[in-house]
Design a protein around this motif. Structure first.
Motif, PDB file in Angstrom:
ATOM      1  N   GLU A  89       0.820  -1.207   0.000  1.00 50.06           N
ATOM      2  CA  GLU A  89       0.000   0.000   0.000  1.00 50.06           C
ATOM      3  C   GLU A  89       0.856   1.260   0.000  1.00 50.06           C
ATOM      4  N   GLU A  90       1.944   1.252   0.729  1.00 52.75           N
ATOM      5  CA  GLU A  90       2.780   2.456   0.812  1.00 52.75           C
ATOM      6  C   GLU A  90       3.349   2.849  -0.561  1.00 52.75           C
ATOM      7  N   ASN A  91       3.447   1.884  -1.483  1.00 58.22           N
ATOM      8  CA  ASN A  91       3.976   2.182  -2.819  1.00 58.22           C
ATOM      9  C   ASN A  91       2.943   2.832  -3.734  1.00 58.22           C
ATOM     10  N   LYS A  93      -0.114   4.464  -2.306  1.00 56.67           N
ATOM     11  CA  LYS A  93      -1.072   5.264  -1.535  1.00 56.67           C
ATOM     12  C   LYS A  93      -1.344   6.640  -2.153  1.00 56.67           C
ATOM     13  N   THR A 116      -2.129  -1.279   6.664  1.00 54.46           N
ATOM     14  CA  THR A 116      -1.136  -0.242   6.919  1.00 54.46           C
ATOM     15  C   THR A 116      -0.018  -0.730   7.815  1.00 54.46           C
ATOM     16  N   LYS A 117      -0.286  -1.750   8.622  1.00 59.42           N
ATOM     17  CA  LYS A 117       0.756  -2.315   9.486  1.00 59.42           C
ATOM     18  C   LYS A 117       0.840  -3.810   9.214  1.00 59.42           C
TER      19      LYS A 117
END
Length: 123
Positions: A89-91, A93, A116-117
């Motif tokens: 997701e961080e890539n 978002k 997210t975690k």
């Protein structure tokens, strides 16, 4: 589970393509900065095919992006019915709105799967 190299030429009903971090994640390798940011100008980024933009990678440059695009093409063109692309997701978002099919993108994003975690458990 097989690598992209092992399935080249095959066809499947469904394929799960899992993003890996060989040198960098695929979604990040496709983002190519053509001009770095300066004090007065923001960085210039080439069109990104992952965001449904026509790519314009430069001749004799952007080798990682070109290699990534070829590998993704092989992986993405195997299924006849379902392609599941697993990405951190961080890539993506910052691009969720652009990617989501309900907002003009080409991907159906299952928000229930967004995490997210990361929880690692051992038995």
């Amino acid at each position: 589970m097989q690598s992209i190299h092992a399935v080249k030429g095959q066809t499947h009903c469904a394929t799960m393509y899992i993003e890996t971090s060989y040198f960098e994640y695929e979604t990040k390798k496709l983002r190519v900065v053509s001009k770095a940011r300066t004090k007065t100008k923001s960085e210039e980024v080439l069109p990104n095919p992952f965001l449904n933009q026509y790519h314009s990678y430069r001749i004799d440059k952007d080798a990682r992006a070109k290699e990534t695009l070829k590998m993704m093409y092989v992986g993405f063109s195997r299924p006849t019915h379902l392609l599941c692309f697993v990405v951190l997701e961080e890539n993506i978002k910052d691009y969720l709105d652009v990617l989501c099919h309900t907002k003009g993108g080409i991907w159906e994003i299952d928000k229930a799967l967004l995490v997210t975690k990361h929880i690692i458990s051992t038995i």
